[in-house]
Design a protein around this motif. Structure first.
Motif, PDB file in Angstrom:
ATOM      1  N   UNK A  82      46.351  43.094  37.992  1.00  0.00           N
ATOM      2  CA  UNK A  82      47.069  41.917  38.465  1.00  0.00           C
ATOM      3  C   UNK A  82      47.275  42.071  39.976  1.00  0.00           C
ATOM      4  N   UNK A  83      47.203  40.969  40.704  1.00  0.00           N
ATOM      5  CA  UNK A  83      47.419  41.065  42.144  1.00  0.00           C
ATOM      6  C   UNK A  83      48.899  41.231  42.466  1.00  0.00           C
ATOM      7  N   UNK A  84      49.164  41.752  43.632  1.00  0.00           N
ATOM      8  CA  UNK A  84      50.523  41.699  44.167  1.00  0.00           C
ATOM      9  C   UNK A  84      50.620  40.355  44.870  1.00  0.00           C
ATOM     10  N   UNK A  97      42.258  46.470  44.471  1.00  0.00           N
ATOM     11  CA  UNK A  97      43.594  45.879  44.547  1.00  0.00           C
ATOM     12  C   UNK A  97      43.556  44.598  45.381  1.00  0.00           C
ATOM     13  N   UNK A  98      44.317  43.620  44.924  1.00  0.00           N
ATOM     14  CA  UNK A  98      44.377  42.335  45.604  1.00  0.00           C
ATOM     15  C   UNK A  98      45.821  42.038  45.977  1.00  0.00           C
ATOM     16  N   UNK A  99      46.021  41.603  47.204  1.00  0.00           N
ATOM     17  CA  UNK A  99      47.314  41.113  47.665  1.00  0.00           C
ATOM     18  C   UNK A  99      47.110  39.653  48.034  1.00  0.00           C
ATOM     19  N   UNK A 100      47.893  38.777  47.436  1.00  0.00           N
ATOM     20  CA  UNK A 100      47.836  37.351  47.742  1.00  0.00           C
ATOM     21  C   UNK A 100      49.148  36.996  48.430  1.00  0.00           C
ATOM     22  N   UNK A 101      49.023  36.419  49.620  1.00  0.00           N
ATOM     23  CA  UNK A 101      50.209  36.040  50.384  1.00  0.00           C
ATOM     24  C   UNK A 101      50.220  34.526  50.543  1.00  0.00           C
ATOM     25  N   UNK A 130      51.673  31.655  38.841  1.00  0.00           N
ATOM     26  CA  UNK A 130      50.320  31.583  38.310  1.00  0.00           C
ATOM     27  C   UNK A 130      49.438  32.653  38.926  1.00  0.00           C
ATOM     28  N   UNK A 131      49.541  32.832  40.231  1.00  0.00           N
ATOM     29  CA  UNK A 131      48.728  33.840  40.902  1.00  0.00           C
ATOM     30  C   UNK A 131      49.048  35.236  40.365  1.00  0.00           C
ATOM     31  N   UNK A 132      50.309  35.494  40.080  1.00  0.00           N
ATOM     32  CA  UNK A 132      50.732  36.820  39.611  1.00  0.00           C
ATOM     33  C   UNK A 132      50.225  37.133  38.206  1.00  0.00           C
ATOM     34  N   UNK A 133      49.827  36.121  37.445  1.00  0.00           N
ATOM     35  CA  UNK A 133      49.379  36.371  36.068  1.00  0.00           C
ATOM     36  C   UNK A 133      47.861  36.423  35.923  1.00  0.00           C
ATOM     37  N   UNK A 134      47.131  36.198  36.998  1.00  0.00           N
ATOM     38  CA  UNK A 134      45.669  36.320  36.917  1.00  0.00           C
ATOM     39  C   UNK A 134      45.305  37.802  36.891  1.00  0.00           C
ATOM     40  N   UNK A 135      44.084  38.101  36.559  1.00  0.00           N
ATOM     41  CA  UNK A 135      43.608  39.483  36.665  1.00  0.00           C
ATOM     42  C   UNK A 135      42.303  39.495  37.441  1.00  0.00           C
TER      43      UNK A 135
END
Length: 173
Positions: free
Chosen positions: A125-127, A7-11, A115-120
């Motif tokens: 998909x990241x949060x 799981x990835x979280x991007x802030x 854009x970040x939310x649509x990557x895999x």
């Protein structure tokens, strides 16, 4: 990035990247996953040795000690030496994100977040979240307080700059 689940979280931030921003990102992550981590005793954090999260960055270490004390988690910081961040798994995530938005004009926060939310990554998909707080550069910890904080750190005998353990204060009870 959680190496166990993938799981990835991007802030994204709306202010400066500071040690306090990094610490608040850690808290935000913990608010999301902490309840799912019953029994977790140690949190291993892999980091580049950037200016805001280096093991000698006083404000960062102060905030991590507070995090350890409040969560009861032992924090194991593993810093990659200069020019070795390519071995840090999160760097692969950034590479995929950069390929994904491939030259897109990231004109505002909303565009970057979309854009970040649509990557895999690893089929997921990241949060994607944002921290809309103002961070000022220059938060300091004076020399006296730093000596007290430094005494709480366990630095590796062979890699003291890159391998640091922060143990929480024993819980009263």
């Amino acid at each position: 990035m959680n190496l166990v689940t993938g799981a990835v979280l991007i802030v994204f931030g709306t202010s400066r990247e500071t040690s306090d921003f990094w610490a608040d990102c850690l808290w935000l992550w913990w608010e999301r996953v902490g309840r799912h981590c019953a029994g977790l005793k140690r949190l291993r954090i892999r980091l580049d040795n950037g200016p805001n999260c280096a093991s000698n960055r006083r404000q960062w270490i102060k905030r991590l000690i507070d995090f350890a004390d409040r969560t009861g988690l032992e924090i194991h910081l593993l810093h990659y030496p200069p020019y070795h961040s390519k071995y840090n798994p999160i760097e692969r995530v950034w590479g995929i994100l950069e390929q994904h938005w491939n030259g897109t004009l990231l004109k505002d926060l909303e565009t970057a977040m979309q854009w970040a939310a649509t990557m895999t990554w690893d089929g997921q998909r990241p949060e994607v979240l944002s921290l809309d707080r103002r961070y000022e550069k220059g938060a300091t910890v004076d020399q006296r307080e730093w000596r007290l904080l430094e005494a709480l750190l366990e630095r590796s005998a062979t890699l003291p700059k890159w391998d640091v353990v922060i143990k929480p204060k024993p819980q009263a009870g």
